[in-house]
Write a protein that holds these residues in place. Structure first.
Motif, mmCIF file in Angstrom:
data_model
loop_
_atom_site.group_PDB
_atom_site.id
_atom_site.type_symbol
_atom_site.label_atom_id
_atom_site.label_comp_id
_atom_site.label_asym_id
_atom_site.label_seq_id
_atom_site.Cartn_x
_atom_site.Cartn_y
_atom_site.Cartn_z
ATOM 1 N N ASN A 20 7.761 11.046 1.484
ATOM 2 C CA ASN A 20 7.822 9.631 1.111
ATOM 3 C C ASN A 20 8.807 8.823 1.956
ATOM 4 N N HIS A 28 5.501 -4.255 3.898
ATOM 5 C CA HIS A 28 6.399 -4.344 2.736
ATOM 6 C C HIS A 28 7.614 -5.248 3.014
ATOM 7 N N TYR A 70 7.635 4.913 3.045
ATOM 8 C CA TYR A 70 7.484 4.063 1.859
ATOM 9 C C TYR A 70 8.849 3.871 1.178
ATOM 10 N N LYS A 84 10.845 0.334 0.706
ATOM 11 C CA LYS A 84 11.206 -0.192 -0.613
ATOM 12 C C LYS A 84 12.721 -0.388 -0.750
ATOM 13 N N MET A 91 -3.462 1.178 -7.120
ATOM 14 C CA MET A 91 -2.779 2.025 -6.141
ATOM 15 C C MET A 91 -2.686 3.469 -6.607
ATOM 16 N N THR A 92 -2.419 3.655 -7.898
ATOM 17 C CA THR A 92 -2.182 5.016 -8.402
ATOM 18 C C THR A 92 -3.439 5.691 -8.948
ATOM 19 N N HIS A 125 0.856 -1.181 0.000
ATOM 20 C CA HIS A 125 0.000 0.000 0.000
ATOM 21 C C HIS A 125 0.893 1.233 0.000
ATOM 22 N N ALA A 126 0.375 2.320 -0.550
ATOM 23 C CA ALA A 126 1.148 3.567 -0.588
ATOM 24 C C ALA A 126 0.479 4.594 0.315
ATOM 25 N N GLU A 127 1.266 5.225 1.157
ATOM 26 C CA GLU A 127 0.778 6.330 2.000
ATOM 27 C C GLU A 127 1.872 7.370 2.049
ATOM 28 N N PHE A 128 1.478 8.603 1.917
ATOM 29 C CA PHE A 128 2.467 9.672 1.859
ATOM 30 C C PHE A 128 2.161 10.737 2.905
ATOM 31 N N SER A 165 10.611 -0.188 -5.645
ATOM 32 C CA SER A 165 10.044 1.011 -6.283
ATOM 33 C C SER A 165 11.218 1.913 -6.656
ATOM 34 N N ARG A 193 6.290 4.943 -12.054
ATOM 35 C CA ARG A 193 4.848 5.253 -11.999
ATOM 36 C C ARG A 193 4.053 4.356 -12.944
#
Ligand SMILES: NC(=O)c1ccc[n+]([C@@H]2O[C@H](COP(=O)([O-])OP(=O)(O)OC[C@H]3O[C@@H](n4cnc5c(N)ncnc54)[C@H](O)[C@@H]3O)[C@@H](O)[C@H]2O)c1
Length: 252
Positions: free
Chosen positions: A150, A112, A153, A157, A189-190, A91-94, A140, A184
């Motif tokens: 970032n 991750h 995350y 990665k 996710m995006t 999952h991505a969280e910023f 990533s 990207r």
């Protein structure tokens, strides 16, 4: 289309969407079958049914070691073994570091790095018992370049690239472990981020693509093509490596 994966079994986490799902589609198209593992059982089973060719859907939160072990055991029981694996759950969280407490950071690392570790830990012995296997992990471009907001995350990665190198030594000689670092890519996710930035998908894709030398985002299938290279015998003398697939974003 060749038949590189004839009678091979893929164990894929995060398999219900995006890069994981696209990889399962390619493996099935080339003669294999898959255990699609994801958070939600009904979604994983629906994707497995859509893939066909004996695919099964299983639920597991990769952050939980026992759930990953149970999914590996269920795959061996139902599909007879595991030859190929992709650890794509994530999952991505910023946000600025000031907004992150240690519990939230640890969750990012546990999903991750922990999730990738659990997959390698339980899949490797199954592959060793069969004499060979190939695992792909997912980092990533954030492992190699800094982006605003970032830190957790990007750290997670970067950790996956190190884990891949270290684990690949332990897994030899039967099992190869390599890593793909996507740039990207248009996935589940995006998509929300693209709509948030652009107002709609088309404009979002333009905005995200503008910063890439190829002037577009990647597709899940383009990532799956690179992953399938590592999974296949075409990469039989490669292990411990990370391949960046990013339309040139990190070349300058
Ligand atoms: N899309 C991109 O631009 C991009 C770029 C770099 C890296 N990645 C990485 O690629 C991988 C795949 O992401 P994607 O883009 O296909 O996203 P996606 O959201 O389409 O797919 C990710 C899947 O992982 C599942 N998942 C999330 N947390 C999980 C957990 N704890 N246990 C089990 N399943 C879980 C989700 O339910 C989802 O089905 C992720 O590791 C992501 O960080 C994606």
């Amino acid at each position: 289309m060749s038949n590189r994966f004839e009678n091979k079994v893929l164990f894929v986490t995060g398999g219900a969407s995006g890069i994981g799902r696209a990889t399962a589609q390619r493996v099935v198209a080339e003669g294999g079958t898959a255990a699609v593992v994801d958070l939600d059982l009904a979604t994983a089973q629906a994707v497995a049914a859509e893939l066909g060719n004996g695919c099964i859907g299983l639920s597991a939160n990769v952050a939980d070691e026992q759930q990953v072990k149970a999914a590996v055991d269920a795959t061996v029981a139902q599909l007879g073994g595991i030859d190929l694996s992709l650890a794509a759950a994530g999952h991505a969280e910023f946000g600025p570091s000031a907004e992150w407490d240690s519990a939230r950071v640890l969750k990012m690392l546990q999903v991750h790095i922990g999730g990738t570790f659990h997959v390698c830990k339980y899949v490797t012995p199954v592959m060793k018992s069969r004499g060979n296997g190939s695992i792909v992990t997912i980092a990533s471009t954030a492992a190699f370049m800094a982006n605003n907001n970032n830190v957790p995350y990007g750290a997670a990665k970067a950790g996956i690239t190190g884990l891949t190198r270290q684990f690949s030594l332990e897994a030899l000689p039967e099992v190869r472990i390599n890593c793909i670092a996507p740039g990207r890519t248009i996935t589940g996710m995006t998509t929300p981020l693209m709509i948030q930035r652009g107002g709609d998908m088309e404009r979002g894709e333009e905005i995200f693509g503008a910063g890439i030398p190829m002037k577009r985002m990647g597709t899940a299938d383009e990532l799956a093509a690179a992953i399938c290279f590592f999974l296949s015998q075409d990469a039989s003398f490669i292990t411990g490596q990370t391949l960046i697939v990013d339309g040139g974003e990190t070349i300058s």
